[in-house]
Design an enzyme around this catalytic site. Structure first.
Site, PDB file in Angstrom:
ATOM      1  CD  GLU A 429       2.020  -3.070  -0.590  1.00  0.00           C
ATOM      2  OE1 GLU A 429       1.157  -2.360  -0.278  1.00  0.00           O
ATOM      3  OE2 GLU A 429       3.035  -3.040  -0.117  1.00  0.00           O
ATOM      4  CG  ASP A 541       4.649  -0.981  -2.548  1.00  0.00           C
ATOM      5  OD1 ASP A 541       5.227  -2.141  -3.260  1.00  0.00           O
ATOM      6  OD2 ASP A 541       3.632  -0.559  -2.786  1.00  0.00           O
ATOM      7  CG  ASP A 543       5.224   2.505   0.799  1.00  0.00           C
ATOM      8  OD1 ASP A 543       5.042   1.355   1.566  1.00  0.00           O
ATOM      9  OD2 ASP A 543       4.612   2.831  -0.157  1.00  0.00           O
ATOM     10  CG  ASP A 545       0.515   2.788   2.984  1.00  0.00           C
ATOM     11  OD1 ASP A 545       0.026   3.250   4.162  1.00  0.00           O
ATOM     12  OD2 ASP A 545       0.130   3.433   2.052  1.00  0.00           O
TER      13      ASP A 545
END
Length: 679
Positions: A429, A541, A543, A545
């Protein structure tokens, strides 16, 4: 060194249950998570057979604190008297001899799922120990086995609490010599019990999890109609469920056909099928018969109302199932399943029976419910137009690629190697992560495709809209295998799904309105032989998102590149969460979770190590990313597999669909299970 001698003395004879322990995958599919849970399925199905015969009303499944499982029913109890030919008690015979059972001749059970006589004996063979307790004839009997070998005779250990106190309890501990992992997944167990509660309305199924201290009861009197309503709980529906139940006496024995359907506003289908209450995840002849009937009836009704003109082509099988939720259940005397795990029904004669019965019922439903029929026709017509638009868009992508001399997207940093089996592509991403990944990769075999922004949620968009999305077009082009327009879509469809993602019906043509075959060029839509990378690795990632992007990509692959997932080409990269360093960065270690962090902090010499938590791949230097997440000899990859297609479809609908309430309920139910929450 291998011996060159080969005579009769070299032939090994496996006796009793040795063959099961020697080749367990032949009997339970595999020795991974699916095979472990299949042991429970075999035992529960025996209790369900008692319930189908009207002999049991309660079935209790317990996951005990010591990780053993037990299944108890209030049926008739396995016979304990001596078998006249074998000279051993019936229960010992059923648990130690393959192909021994009371369901072969149809005298004790009108319909049953366990017809091979190997199910519970396989459970016995693959358990460290198994205990069976039987309540029958006013007495309580007990016998213990270890890895399939009797350790006791059938012992009388007490008396029952009256003539109605009957049944069987089987308790076992799976053998770690057979199963690498013996941890049970509660969702797999409860999903199966929930399904069975709809299929056998009025039977109470209870799951007790002693490890969590939870107790769940499944009792549904609404049958298949309630089942489709449950499946559609995260969708807006177009009409009330249509339910059909009919029995026939056929030449080969009695047949019962049950069917419930309800269309929703989604772009996917969800067709569940069962034969004698056994889930046929790969469909079979009963599903082919239903799909053929549905296609015929909708086309006939559309022409009757003038929706389809004389010059118009018929709707295809894929057009008529968009947004369809259906449960098909058949019961027959001698079902022919493919393999011991019973994934597909092969009885050719049942296709015509289901076709006839469901065709008559659907025609009557359309005639008597014109408003519902109109909404279904409108959805089918829109689906047909969208499918044609999607096909044209896919063709445009192919033509653009040809004109561009291969047409690989500019944001793709390709690898040098041309053998797909040696190549892998990382989907990352953003430009920051893409830069780290590009600098840290092995250019010979590793390609990088950096995606901008979040991918389109295909759960809420038709394929033609998805093909207008630049990121998705780049992804399709980079992989090179095309697009499965006839996608898996997580139903068990009209037959098997082959390596090119095409659904093949196995029924004879019954006339122009019965044809559900797709155009010949559809077989070219998706071809794994053209896949440019055999490992498609999602690297996002650690997290919220990143998790969202990962879910959206998996949703796209699952819905429109089903064979890519089915054949095990999709992986999730596991980047570390923590970097632990001491001595001015000279001593460095990484941890992938909090438990590892605590261990590594103790292992590293000197005091007060510096701990850095990575939130994004862009925070990692190229060498850090390479040494932890990308190098094949060090990294941790998680292969994405599909063990239950219908449950996966339900989960995607729940997490990514339009309805908020079911998603909120899901979050509330699983909130305590969250371990790493990034806020």
């Amino acid at each position: 060194m291998l011996s060159s001698e080969y005579d009769a003395a070299q032939i090994t004879v496996l006796k009793g249950l040795e063959a099961v322990r020697h080749r367990p995958a032949m009997y339970i599919g595999d020795t991974d998570v699916r095979g472990l849970h299949h042991l429970l399925v075999e035992v529960v199905d025996n209790s369900i057979d008692e319930a189908m015969g009207g002999h049991a009303r309660n079935i209790d499944v317990t996951l005990h604190a010591d990780n053993c499982l037990s299944v108890r029913d209030d049926g008739r109890g396995i016979p304990v008297d001596i078998h006249p030919e074998e000279g051993i008690p019936g229960v010992t015979l059923a648990l130690t001899v393959l192909h021994a059972g009371g369901k072969f001749e149809g005298k004790n059970y009108k319909f049953s799922g366990g017809l091979h006589g190997v199910g519970v004996s396989c459970v016995n063979a693959l358990a460290i120990w198994l205990e069976v307790t039987i309540r029958r004839n006013g007495k309580v009997y007990y016998q213990r086995f270890e890895r399939g070998i009797p350790q006791t005779d059938v012992l009388e250990i007490g008396r029952t609490n009256g003539p109605d106190d009957t049944g069987t309890e089987v308790r076992w501990l799976a053998d770690p010599e057979i199963f690498p992992k013996t941890d049970y997944h509660e969702d797999r167990i409860t999903s199966r019990l929930r399904d069975l509660s709809y299929l056998t309305p009025g039977v109470r199924l209870t799951f007790v999890n002693e490890q969590k201290g939870s107790n769940e009861v499944y009792l549904h009197k609404g049958g298949l109609s309630a089942f489709v309503e449950h499946l559609n709980r995260a969708r807006d529906v177009l009409h009330k469920p249509f339910y059909l139940s009919k029995a026939r006496d056929e030449e080969r024995g009695p047949v019962e056909v049950e069917l419930a359907i309800q269309y929703n506003d989604s772009y996917q289908d969800n067709i569940l099928s069962f034969a004698n209450n056994i889930k046929t995840a790969e469909g079979g002849s009963h599903v082919s018969g239903f799909r053929t009937a549905l296609t015929r009836v909708i086309n006939s009704y559309a022409r009757k109302l003038g929706v389809l003109k004389e010059k118009d082509n018929n709707f295809t099988g894929d057009d008529v199932i968009e947004g369809l939720c259906a449960v098909i259940s058949v019961k027959l005397r001698n079902p022919q399943f493919e393999g011991q795990t019973k994934g597909k029904l092969g009885n050719a004669e049942i296709q015509g029976t289901v076709n006839s019965i469901s065709g008559e019922g659907l025609s009557e439903f359309f005639e008597q419910n014109p408003s519902a029929a109109k909404r279904i026709l409108e959805k089918t017509f829109t689906a047909a137009r969208a499918r044609e638009a999607a096909r044209k868009a896919a063709d445009a992508i192919k033509r653009a690629n040809a004109l561009d001399g291969g047409g690989l997207p500019g944001k793709l940093k390709d690898c040098i190697e041309k053998d797909p089996a040696k190549c892998e592509i990382f989907l990352v991403e953003g430009a920051s992560a893409g830069g780290s990944a590009q600098a840290g990769r092995d250019r010979r075999t590793q390609a990088i495709l950096a995606l901008r922004g979040k991918p389109l949620c295909v759960e809420k968009a038709r394929l033609d809209k998805a093909l207008d999305n630049e990121e998705i077009k780049s992804l399709i082009t980079a992989l090179g295998a095309g697009l499965a327009l006839n996608a898996l879509n997580n139903s068990n469809g009209g037959g098997t799904i082959n390596g090119t993602g095409n659904v093949n019906g196995n029924g004879a043509a019954l006339g122009p309105l019965d044809e559900v075959e797709e155009p010949a060029d559809k077989k070219k839509d998706f071809d794994l032989a053209r896949l440019r990378y055999h490992r498609v690795i999602i690297m996002t990632d650690a997290d919220v998102d990143g998790a969202h992007i990962r879910t959206l990509l998996l949703n796209f692959f699952y819905r429109y590149m089903g064979p890519l997932v089915e054949e095990g080409h999709v992986f999730l990269a596991q980047a570390p969460l923590y970097k632990i360093s001491t001595n001015n960065g000279k001593n460095v270690a990484y941890a992938w979770n909090d438990k590892e962090l605590a261990i590594k902090q103790k292992e590293i010499p000197g005091r007060n190590p510096h701990v850095q938590r990575f939130k994004g791949l862009g925070e990692m230097n190229a060498d850090e990313l390479a040494d932890t997440t990308m190098r094949p000899d060090i990294r941790k990859l998680m292969r994405v597999t599909v063990s239950d297609a219908s449950e996966a479809s339900r989960t995607f609908s729940l997490l990514l669909g339009d309805k908020v309430e079911p998603r909120r309920a899901f979050i509330e139910a699983h909130a305590r299970d969250v371990k790493d929450l990034d806020v």
